[in-house]
Scaffold this active site. Structure first.
Site, PDB file in Angstrom:
ATOM      1  N   LYS A 103       0.154   4.282  -0.258  1.00 16.24           N
ATOM      2  CA  LYS A 103      -0.462   5.469   0.354  1.00 16.24           C
ATOM      3  C   LYS A 103      -0.199   6.712  -0.512  1.00 16.24           C
ATOM      4  O   LYS A 103      -0.104   6.598  -1.725  1.00 16.24           O
ATOM      5  CB  LYS A 103       0.036   5.656   1.788  1.00 16.24           C
ATOM      6  N   GLY A 143       2.294   2.006  10.887  1.00 12.39           N
ATOM      7  CA  GLY A 143       3.257   3.097  10.761  1.00 12.39           C
ATOM      8  C   GLY A 143       3.900   3.505  12.079  1.00 12.39           C
ATOM      9  O   GLY A 143       4.541   4.550  12.167  1.00 12.39           O
ATOM     10  N   HIS A 154      -9.478   0.969   4.686  1.00 18.44           N
ATOM     11  CA  HIS A 154      -8.234   1.239   5.414  1.00 18.44           C
ATOM     12  C   HIS A 154      -8.529   2.170   6.590  1.00 18.44           C
ATOM     13  O   HIS A 154      -9.347   3.091   6.469  1.00 18.44           O
ATOM     14  CB  HIS A 154      -7.189   1.861   4.478  1.00 18.44           C
ATOM     15  N   GLU A 159      -5.564  -5.150  10.405  1.00 20.10           N
ATOM     16  CA  GLU A 159      -4.554  -4.123  10.655  1.00 20.10           C
ATOM     17  C   GLU A 159      -4.865  -3.412  11.968  1.00 20.10           C
ATOM     18  O   GLU A 159      -5.667  -2.459  11.986  1.00 20.10           O
ATOM     19  CB  GLU A 159      -4.554  -3.105   9.521  1.00 20.10           C
ATOM     20  N   GLU A 213      -6.994   4.601   7.749  1.00 21.00           N
ATOM     21  CA  GLU A 213      -6.778   6.033   7.468  1.00 21.00           C
ATOM     22  C   GLU A 213      -7.993   6.622   6.752  1.00 21.00           C
ATOM     23  O   GLU A 213      -8.377   7.772   7.002  1.00 21.00           O
ATOM     24  CB  GLU A 213      -5.480   6.208   6.652  1.00 21.00           C
ATOM     25  N   ASN A 237       0.883  -1.177   0.000  1.00 19.25           N
ATOM     26  CA  ASN A 237       0.000   0.000   0.000  1.00 19.25           C
ATOM     27  C   ASN A 237       0.914   1.218   0.000  1.00 19.25           C
ATOM     28  O   ASN A 237       1.505   1.542   1.021  1.00 19.25           O
ATOM     29  CB  ASN A 237      -0.880  -0.030   1.256  1.00 19.25           C
ATOM     30  N   SER A 286       3.304  -2.353  10.516  1.00 20.61           N
ATOM     31  CA  SER A 286       4.757  -2.375  10.743  1.00 20.61           C
ATOM     32  C   SER A 286       5.382  -3.741  10.445  1.00 20.61           C
ATOM     33  O   SER A 286       6.307  -4.177  11.133  1.00 20.61           O
ATOM     34  CB  SER A 286       5.090  -1.917  12.165  1.00 20.61           C
TER      35      SER A 286
END
Ligand code: PEP
Length: 253
Positions: free
Chosen positions: A11, A174, A96, A168, A98, A9, A214
């Site tokens: 991003k 991250g 996702h 996730e 985000e 991904n 991560s």
């Protein structure tokens, strides 16, 4: 046997030129040393058509990171599932964390997106996962079950066969803080149980469930060694060929 998958991904990273160069380099590396799992790269919309021309699609699949919840029309700035498909892409990431956190994507909106993606012959990589406070309160299973129910439970078993799940934990994305392989395995086994209850054991057995958060070359082998972990959705480490290939190679002995 369900598929083993490593998906990247990107991003909101890489200019068009940088993205094309990354795809070219990855393609060369995986052509020289073939993966033993499926590999997918999910890029910003503007990269898709160009990246599609640079990769051997028998080795690397291509996906978008999002698509619209509407078919077409006056939705300035949006990109439809049909448009994504027309670039040559075969996948789309939906749900996702985000997108859920920063763009207000609810379970109901995501349900529309999933339906449109599948109707346009895209495979969906559907992300689910709890935030830190939810894990600390012991609510992670409840949260993930609700995310599945809210967006996927009206699909048919046949439609679900075109959905890959990605667990996730938001606290691991991250942050450099990876879930332990035991935490990942426990949750993946729970998710498979939820799918089995709704769609049947055979469907659940065939559903790939990726871990994301991560994941890097140094921890991928341990995570992928767990029976219910079928690969990874990779953010930061998908931006460098050596790191991404290191994770892909974790499937090799
Ligand atoms: C992601 O955002 O899907 C992700 C897993 O990111 P990272 O690997 O950077 O934690």
């Amino acid at each position: 046997m369900r598929k083993k998958i490593v998906a990247g991904n990107w991003k909101m990273n890489k200019t068009l030129q940088e993205g094309v160069a990354l795809a070219k380099d990855l393609n060369a590396a995986l052509t020289a040393d073939k993966p033993v799992c499926d590999v997918v790269i999910c890029t910003p919309f503007i990269h898709l058509a160009s990246v599609n021309n640079e990769i051997d699609k028998s080795i690397i699949g291509l996906g978008a990171e999002n698509c619209a919840d509407k078919v077409s029309g006056a939705y300035t700035g949006e990109v439809s599932a049909a448009m994504v498909k027309s670039t040559g892409a075969d996948y789309v990431i939906l749900g996702h964390s985000e997108r859920r956190a920063y763009y207000g994507e609810t379970a109901a909106i995501l349900k529309e997106k999933v339906n449109l993606a599948l109707a346009n012959d895209l495979k969906v990589i559907f992300c689910i996962g709890e935030v830190l406070e939810e894990r600390e309160a012991g609510k992670q299973n409840e949260v993930v079950k609700e995310q599945l129910e809210g967006s996927l439970f009206e699909l048919s078993a046949e439609q679900l066969s075109n959905v890959v799940l990605a667990y996730e934990p938001v606290w691991a994305i991250g942050t450099g803080k990876t879930a332990t392989s035991e935490q990942a395995e426990d949750m993946h086994a729970f998710i498979r149980g939820v799918i089995a209850e709704k769609f049947g054991a055979a469907v659940a057995e065939e559903t790939s469930i990726l871990y994301g958060g991560s994941c890097k070359p140094s921890n991928a082998k341990e995570l992928f060694s767990k029976p219910n972990v079928d690969g990874g959705l990779i953010g930061g480490a998908a931006l460098e060929v050596a790191d991404f290939k290191g994770i892909i190679d974790a499937w090799k002995n």
